[in-house]
Write an enzyme that holds these catalytic residues in place. Structure first.
Site, PDB file in Angstrom:
ATOM      1  CD1 TRP A  29      -1.082   2.393   2.147  1.00  0.00           C
ATOM      2  CD2 TRP A  29      -2.898   1.664   1.057  1.00  0.00           C
ATOM      3  NE1 TRP A  29      -2.013   3.408   2.150  1.00  0.00           N
ATOM      4  CE2 TRP A  29      -3.137   2.990   1.490  1.00  0.00           C
ATOM      5  CE3 TRP A  29      -3.896   0.998   0.336  1.00  0.00           C
ATOM      6  CZ2 TRP A  29      -4.334   3.648   1.239  1.00  0.00           C
ATOM      7  CZ3 TRP A  29      -5.094   1.656   0.094  1.00  0.00           C
ATOM      8  CH2 TRP A  29      -5.303   2.974   0.539  1.00  0.00           C
ATOM      9  CG  ASN A  37      -1.525   6.961   2.329  1.00  0.00           C
ATOM     10  OD1 ASN A  37      -1.277   5.914   2.878  1.00  0.00           O
ATOM     11  ND2 ASN A  37      -1.525   8.096   2.995  1.00  0.00           N
ATOM     12  CG  ASP A  38      -0.794  11.439   1.958  1.00  0.00           C
ATOM     13  OD1 ASP A  38      -1.721  10.733   1.551  1.00  0.00           O
ATOM     14  OD2 ASP A  38      -0.866  12.125   2.986  1.00  0.00           O
ATOM     15  CD1 TRP A  50      -3.277   4.749   5.179  1.00  0.00           C
ATOM     16  CD2 TRP A  50      -3.895   3.968   7.202  1.00  0.00           C
ATOM     17  NE1 TRP A  50      -2.791   5.609   6.144  1.00  0.00           N
ATOM     18  CE2 TRP A  50      -3.146   5.149   7.383  1.00  0.00           C
ATOM     19  CE3 TRP A  50      -4.362   3.300   8.317  1.00  0.00           C
ATOM     20  CZ2 TRP A  50      -2.886   5.687   8.634  1.00  0.00           C
ATOM     21  CZ3 TRP A  50      -4.098   3.819   9.581  1.00  0.00           C
ATOM     22  CH2 TRP A  50      -3.372   5.008   9.724  1.00  0.00           C
ATOM     23  NE  ARG A 102      -3.937  13.988   9.180  1.00  0.00           N
ATOM     24  CZ  ARG A 102      -5.029  13.808   9.922  1.00  0.00           C
ATOM     25  NH1 ARG A 102      -4.957  13.774  11.232  1.00  0.00           N
ATOM     26  NH2 ARG A 102      -6.216  13.681   9.343  1.00  0.00           N
ATOM     27  CG  ASP A 103      -0.485  15.860   6.802  1.00  0.00           C
ATOM     28  OD1 ASP A 103       0.008  14.853   7.328  1.00  0.00           O
ATOM     29  OD2 ASP A 103      -1.662  15.911   6.397  1.00  0.00           O
ATOM     30  CD  GLN A 152       2.274   8.800   5.259  1.00  0.00           C
ATOM     31  OE1 GLN A 152       1.464   8.493   6.091  1.00  0.00           O
ATOM     32  NE2 GLN A 152       3.527   9.095   5.566  1.00  0.00           N
TER      33      GLN A 152
HETATM   34  C1  FRU Z   1      -3.730  12.179   3.785  1.00  0.00           C
HETATM   35  C2  FRU Z   1      -3.302  11.656   5.145  1.00  0.00           C
HETATM   36  C3  FRU Z   1      -2.439  12.662   5.895  1.00  0.00           C
HETATM   37  C4  FRU Z   1      -1.696  11.777   6.850  1.00  0.00           C
HETATM   38  C5  FRU Z   1      -1.483  10.533   6.037  1.00  0.00           C
HETATM   39  C6  FRU Z   1      -1.550   9.251   6.810  1.00  0.00           C
HETATM   40  O1  FRU Z   1      -4.066  11.158   2.915  1.00  0.00           O
HETATM   41  O2  FRU Z   1      -4.449  11.288   5.925  1.00  0.00           O
HETATM   42  O3  FRU Z   1      -3.130  13.709   6.506  1.00  0.00           O
HETATM   43  O4  FRU Z   1      -0.495  12.353   7.280  1.00  0.00           O
HETATM   44  O5  FRU Z   1      -2.474  10.519   5.037  1.00  0.00           O
HETATM   45  O6  FRU Z   1      -1.225   8.162   5.995  1.00  0.00           O
END
Ligand code: FRU
Length: 443
Positions: A16, A18-19, A43, A154-155, A35
């Site tokens: 998997w 993601n970002d 996830w 976050r982020d 991610q």
């Molecule tokens: C966006 C998000 C971010 C977080 C991450 C976790 O898709 O939810 O805000 O840091 O993914 O995987």
């Protein structure tokens, strides 16, 4: 695990992703972290995967860069960004710690009961990360609800300003509105809060992955509000962008009344920008997929896009390095199933193109797409998408690969990108003009 990947779209190396995270041109290479859940195509406890490219067209997987080692990031290394100072690479990210562990699945947090802190780690070369000794907590989890949420903050996106370093964090207010937190630092280690900002107009209840940057014609804010599109379809969370007024000294930010979607296919999410080798602002985003391909991998990135602003409108153009890869003319896209292809054409009112079951139509000055036939059974997702009204010109550059179709209209005035499954081999067209198909040169 250095594995060369001859592909334009970076995909999960299994399991998997993601970002995109920590996207940066550093010491002659593009580093793209992301991610990553390395154990299953779903996830879970977040790691940072790592890939590099010399030119944004061929990627090489470099394995895992960040993984949980501390109390603060015990349950995941969430999204963040990268900067360079004096030849060193600095990564900023959010560490999460669950209040309770679900004994049936330690990788997911029951009922959002977790806290988030902001961390950093440095590296001499961008390849080795001492997860045990070099991590530092720079902003602990919030304890005062009035300032920001202990869970949903976050982020970190960090950038060099005129006379200091700056950071923006996505967060929410006590009454469930999105808010941005701005910080400043002289040394990249000690950070002080400068301002908190939320908008008059309501954009969801929390803002993920904010990214603020300058263009020649002013600042642009890209952010991903959660709970934004409430039409009962997936996904509610969407990425939007707008020109904003931003004053660095005070971190005062004025929103505009008007927003655009970064991508009108509404599959793209949580993008991140950086500057490329030539100083262009470029963006890459996660293409959300409802199911793993062959049960093996889930998640890929869009083509890197150049972000520009003209007369208050934000354009997302295909990065020229990628565009120039599509040079070899072909007659049918079966010749290019692995490498993918590009189609260029002008669409007149009422005309349509059907690429392997994915329909594109121009009607009443909008471009409509329909993926019903190539999206299997994912009926809770949106299948019909459209652009806003387009004033003039309907030139389409369409980049096709097995699981993704990206349509750039008028050189990035609008983009519609959609995930697809099981495209068939045919292209049907109802067109007065003709179209060309190109594929990628073999290396
Ligand atoms: C966006 C998000 C971010 C977080 C991450 C976790 O898709 O939810 O805000 O840091 O993914 O995987």
């Amino acid at each position: 695990m250095n594995k060369k990947v001859n592909q334009i779209h970076l995909k999960a190396p299994g399991n998997w992703i993601n970002d995109p995270n920590g996207f940066i041109y550093y010491k002659g290479m593009y580093h793209l972290f992301y991610q990553y859940f390395p154990y299953a195509p779903q996830w879970g406890t977040m790691h940072w995967g790592h890939a590099v490219s010399k030119d944004l067209t061929n990627w090489e997987h470099c394995g895992i860069a960040l993984f949980p080692t501390k109390y603060e990031d015990q349950n995941g290394c969430f999204s963040g960004s990268a900067v360079e100072k004096n030849g060193k690479l600095y990564l900023y990210y959010t560490g999460v710690h669950y209040d309770k562990i679900n004994p049936e699945n330690i990788h997911k947090c029951p009922k959002n009961q977790f806290e988030s802190a902001q961390l950093m780690i440095d590296s001499e070369d961008g390849f080795s990360f001492d997860n045990f000794n070099r991590k530092k907590v720079i902003i602990p989890a919030f304890t005062d609800k009035k300032t920001a949420d202990r869970t949903h903050t976050r982020d970190p996106k960090v950038w060099r300003g005129k006379d200091a370093w700056y950071m923006v964090l996505g967060s929410k207010t006590e009454d469930n509105k999105g808010q941005l937190l701005f910080y400043r630092s002289k040394d990249l280690i000690k950070w002080e809060m400068v301002n908190r900002v939320s908008s008059k107009a309501e954009f969801g209840w929390m803002w993920e992955c904010p990214d603020l940057f300058e263009t020649e014609s002013g600042s642009i804010l890209v952010f991903s509000p959660m709970g934004f599109l409430k039409d009962g379809k997936r996904e509610e969370n969407q990425t939007i962008c707008m020109p904003v007024e931003f004053e660095e000294e005070t971190c005062r930010l004025e929103f505009s009344n008007h927003f655009q979607f970064v991508d009108y296919g509404l599959d793209l999410y949580a993008p991140q920008t950086t500057l490329d080798e030539a100083g262009r602002r470029i963006l890459i985003g996660w293409m959300r997929m409802p199911a793993a391909v062959d049960g093996k991998w889930n998640g890929m990135f869009c083509i890197p896009r150049v972000v520009e602003q003209k007369n208050g409108h934000i354009y997302f153009r295909v990065h020229p390095n990628v565009d120039q890869m599509y040079r070899r003319p072909i007659v049918s896209w079966t010749e290019a199933e692995e490498a993918g292809c590009k189609l260029s054409l002008d669409l007149k009112e009422g005309e349509m193109l059907n690429i392997g079951g994915y329909k594109i139509v121009r009607k009443e000055n909008r471009i409509y797409t329909d993926r019903t036939n190539v999206f299997e059974k994912y009926t809770d997702y949106r299948v019909k998408l459209e652009t806003p009204e387009i004033k003039e010109g309907y030139h389409l550059d369409i980049y096709v690969e097995k699981n993704l179709i990206e349509i750039f209209i008028n050189n990035g005035e609008y983009v519609i990108s959609n995930i697809v499954y099981n495209l068939n081999k045919e292209i049907h067209a109802k067109l007065s003009g003709s179209f060309q198909i190109y594929t990628v040169d073999k290396k």
